[in-house]
Design a protein around this motif. Structure first.
Motif, PDB file in Angstrom:
ATOM      1  N   ILE A  55      15.168 -17.462  36.351  1.00 41.53           N
ATOM      2  CA  ILE A  55      15.414 -18.899  36.120  1.00 41.53           C
ATOM      3  C   ILE A  55      16.802 -19.325  36.621  1.00 41.53           C
ATOM      4  CG2 ILE A  55      15.707 -20.651  34.311  1.00 41.53           C
ATOM      5  CD1 ILE A  55      13.400 -19.319  32.811  1.00 41.53           C
ATOM      6  N   LEU A  80      11.963  -9.833  28.819  1.00 42.09           N
ATOM      7  CA  LEU A  80      13.125 -10.725  28.954  1.00 42.09           C
ATOM      8  C   LEU A  80      13.667 -10.733  30.383  1.00 42.09           C
ATOM      9  CD1 LEU A  80      15.252 -10.253  25.703  1.00 42.09           C
ATOM     10  CD2 LEU A  80      13.415 -11.860  26.175  1.00 42.09           C
ATOM     11  N   PHE A 114      21.919 -19.391  27.500  1.00 40.09           N
ATOM     12  CA  PHE A 114      20.546 -18.989  27.772  1.00 40.09           C
ATOM     13  C   PHE A 114      20.322 -17.532  27.365  1.00 40.09           C
ATOM     14  CE2 PHE A 114      17.370 -17.580  31.076  1.00 40.09           C
ATOM     15  CZ  PHE A 114      16.281 -18.267  30.559  1.00 40.09           C
ATOM     16  N   ASN A 173      12.065 -11.148  32.994  1.00 38.17           N
ATOM     17  CA  ASN A 173      11.407 -12.207  33.763  1.00 38.17           C
ATOM     18  C   ASN A 173      12.216 -13.499  33.745  1.00 38.17           C
ATOM     19  OD1 ASN A 173       9.202 -10.496  34.273  1.00 38.17           O
ATOM     20  ND2 ASN A 173       8.233 -11.060  32.336  1.00 38.17           N
ATOM     21  N   TYR A 174      12.960 -13.715  32.665  1.00 35.52           N
ATOM     22  CA  TYR A 174      13.764 -14.931  32.544  1.00 35.52           C
ATOM     23  C   TYR A 174      14.994 -14.904  33.456  1.00 35.52           C
ATOM     24  CZ  TYR A 174      10.978 -16.061  28.392  1.00 35.52           C
ATOM     25  OH  TYR A 174       9.951 -16.366  27.539  1.00 35.52           O
ATOM     26  N   LEU A 201      17.922 -16.126  24.242  1.00 37.39           N
ATOM     27  CA  LEU A 201      16.878 -15.128  24.497  1.00 37.39           C
ATOM     28  C   LEU A 201      17.016 -13.939  23.558  1.00 37.39           C
ATOM     29  CD1 LEU A 201      16.712 -14.991  28.406  1.00 37.39           C
ATOM     30  CD2 LEU A 201      15.025 -15.996  26.864  1.00 37.39           C
TER      31      LEU A 201
END
Length: 486
Positions: free
Chosen positions: A79, A73, A187, A75-76, A191
């Motif tokens: 964004i 998670l 967001f 890695n998100y 997730l």
């Protein structure tokens, strides 16, 4: 061996502000901005402008404090940073490079080299390995570069944008910033709602409603030795002849699961209360309110006139209080466990507790400072095996093993990188767990998944004490010999 001093206990709590990832983020960005703008902070107006701009990033700091971004998670997290760059196109490259340099100086040189050299005697060249460990690390500490970098780069960029815009007499579009924060909040929620699905499932009912209740007890003593941070598959690879012998002549749980988050104080609190962080209140190594919210196994033993002691590092005082006999963690990594086991003998001889829990810290220290996929880590597990054998032999000579149940386990495993643990990465989730004693099945392997919260109710069952008030774990009846039980 010295007990942890009052200063060490306070220092340990202060260090956790920098060690734990959630409090680290706001502390780091604040320190970075102060250092980056140090030249102009002699002006009261500049200080006021900087603090006013800080108000704009508080919502983002709150979001990042509330939500974990474990394992993939994280890695998100890039964004929102990329979206910010695309929309606002307002970043200070100098600030971002400065912040990254400061971060790696803190983690690699201050923490990974200076701190570990002064505390446990690692080499002055430890930075040559530690930088790789920080980049791989996936746990919930500040040394998780892949999680911390996108967090503080975004926060610093927004803070700097607001600061410079206000100083130039411009106007910040507050509505667009609020919409951006709302997007990050939604967001993060999505997730966690749909992708964060690997937390261990909690037992729904209390131990007292599950089946067999404690009677008069079948063991005179219970001794629990926790090899802190012993990764299960590395344990199988290490040279451990004595623990192998205990496995052959006792019961081994092949799928014993730790808690989430897999942090030492959390795991110990759960093991010895029989319940979960949402109930006992300890949710990380950073304990904001001292003491657990529920009864522990030590409280249960007092109800039947029995005594328990826990020998461990200063952190454990934060949850278990006066039931802990502290040891100093400021000691060369090769001396810590030998000194702990000598202290354990002294406590057994002088206090003779009915339940005695010992935390061995050498394996965990080595994993954190030098990594788990190196020979030093296997050597520490071997050394733990030798010390446990010596301790058990001493107990036999003292006549304290005649009707004693022995537990050998880890509180959590360790992942790649800096021996990370917290988010249940590979190597953290399932831990070694061995039970041995006159009432324990010999040579048995239990494949069914169990939880460390079963430690407390099983001890209650063995020693004839009531279950701790909020214990939810199952009594590990698979290990108890039925012919002895009858």
């Amino acid at each position: 061996m010295k007990s942890a001093s009052k200063f060490e206990k306070i220092a340990a709590r202060c260090w956790n502000l920098l060690n734990e990832g959630k409090p680290f983020t706001p502390i780091f960005v604040l320190g970075t901005m102060v250092l980056f703008h140090a030249a102009i902070l002699g002006s009261l107006q500049a200080v006021q402008d900087l603090m006013f701009a800080f108000i704009y990033v508080i919502p983002l700091l709150i979001i990042y404090f509330v939500f974990d971004f474990p394992l993939f998670l994280r890695n998100y997290l890039w964004i929102p940073f990329v979206i910010f760059i695309i929309i606002w196109k307002d970043i200070d490259i100098g600030l971002l490079l400065f912040s990254m340099a400061l971060y790696f100086f803190f983690t690699v040189f201050f923490w990974g080299t200076l701190y570990y050299h002064l505390r446990i005697g690692t080499s002055w060249l430890n930075f040559t390995r530690f930088w790789k460990l920080v980049l791989k690390n996936s746990d919930s500490t500040s040394g998780n570069a892949q999680e911390q970098l996108p967090k503080f780069l975004l926060i610093l960029s927004i803070w700097e944008m607001v600061f410079e815009t206000n100083r130039a007499g411009g106007v910040i579009n507050i509505l667009s910033l609020l919409i951006f924060y709302a997007f990050i909040l939604v967001f993060a929620y999505i997730l966690h709602r749909y992708l964060f699905d690997w937390k261990p499932k909690a037992y729904e009912t209390y131990s007292k409603n599950q089946g067999p209740q404690p009677g008069e007890g079948i063991s005179d003593k219970v001794i629990v030795i926790v090899v802190d941070g012993m990764r299960k598959e590395r344990f199988y690879e290490a040279n451990t002849p004595f623990l192998d012998l205990l496995k052959e002549n006792g019961t081994e749980y092949m799928n014993m699961e730790t808690l989430y988050p897999a942090r030492t104080v959390v795991c110990f609190s759960s093991m010895f209360t029989g319940t979960y962080p949402f109930e006992h209140g300890i949710k990380s190594n950073m304990v904001w309110k001292l003491g657990i919210n529920v009864e522990s196994i030590f409280d249960s033993l007092r109800k039947v006139g029995k005594k328990g002691r826990l020998l461990g590092i200063a952190h454990l005082v934060d949850s278990m209080g006066d039931d802990v006999e502290t040891v100093t963690a400021v000691m060369h990594k090769d001396k810590a466990d030998p000194n702990i086991m000598e202290r354990a003998k002294k406590i057994m001889k002088e206090q003779d507790p009915d339940l005695f829990v010992v935390q061995m810290i050498g394996t965990d220290q080595t994993g954190h400072s030098q990594g788990v996929f190196y020979d030093e880590y296997l050597q520490k597990i071997h050394e733990a095996d030798v010390l446990i054998e010596d301790f058990v032999s001493w107990l036999k000579k003292e006549g304290k093993m005649d009707n004693t149940t022995l537990f050998i386990c880890a509180d959590h495993g360790q992942a790649d990188g800096i021996g990370g643990h917290g988010h249940l990465d590979e190597g953290e989730r399932f831990v070694p767990f061995i039970v041995h004693g006159p009432h324990i099945e010999k040579g048995k392997k239990v494949q069914e998944k169990q939880s460390l919260v079963s430690m407390a109710p099983t001890i209650s069952y063995l020693l004839g004490a009531p279950f701790p008030s909020h214990s939810r774990g199952k009594v590990l009846l698979d290990a108890i010999s039925k012919k002895k039980e009858e």
